[in-house]
Design a protein around this motif. Sequence first.
Motif, PDB file in Angstrom:
ATOM      1  N   SER A   3      43.229 156.006  39.793  1.00 10.71           N
ATOM      2  CA  SER A   3      43.227 154.127  40.059  1.00 10.71           C
ATOM      3  C   SER A   3      42.521 154.356  41.389  1.00 10.71           C
ATOM      4  N   GLU A   4      41.679 153.836  41.604  1.00  4.68           N
ATOM      5  CA  GLU A   4      41.314 154.129  43.431  1.00  4.68           C
ATOM      6  C   GLU A   4      41.657 152.174  43.600  1.00  4.68           C
ATOM      7  N   GLN A   5      42.401 152.209  44.738  1.00  3.49           N
ATOM      8  CA  GLN A   5      42.526 150.716  45.220  1.00  3.49           C
ATOM      9  C   GLN A   5      41.277 151.121  47.339  1.00  3.49           C
ATOM     10  N   HIS A   6      40.883 150.218  46.897  1.00  2.56           N
ATOM     11  CA  HIS A   6      39.943 149.820  48.063  1.00  2.56           C
ATOM     12  C   HIS A   6      40.599 148.985  48.758  1.00  2.56           C
ATOM     13  N   THR A   7      40.146 148.818  50.264  1.00  5.08           N
ATOM     14  CA  THR A   7      40.848 149.370  51.537  1.00  5.08           C
ATOM     15  C   THR A   7      39.181 147.651  52.157  1.00  5.08           C
TER      16      THR A   7
END
Length: 154
Positions: A3-7
């Motif tokens: 899972s990638e989270q983008h700030t």
Amino acid sequence: MTSEQHTVAASLRVGGRDDDLDKRLDEELTAFNTAAADGAVTEPLSVRVTDDAGDLVGGLTAWTWGTLCSVDMLWVREDQRHSGWGGRLMRAAEAEAARRGCTDMIVSTYSFQAPAFYPRLGFTERARVRGVPGGHEDIYFHKRIPQATLTAEG
């Protein structure tokens, strides 16, 4: 799978009172809490006492959420303290909470306010938090609403 989270690009601002932020946080947290509590909805509860002239003698604000009632504020005018109004306000709130299906009440008070008052109404002290200005503590109380209240009021 990862899972990638983008700030996102954002700015941080510190300030004083922010009514828009209060409203938005209330909406967001209410939606989150309602979903987590199987749809239980938060409802405000208030009890007010006025004298013959219409002046405020005392009052209580609280909220109910499913089976929980939480008292936010309880106040009685100085010249009417020790006249029984605090207990009447709390009992009225408890009866309304029971009518709404609550089984538990919580309240906190500072050590310089009314820590001996709540046990007389059947509350049990659950925690003390140090760090209140002046060397005081924030004291948390809990009470199971008696079944008699639930049946008498329901």
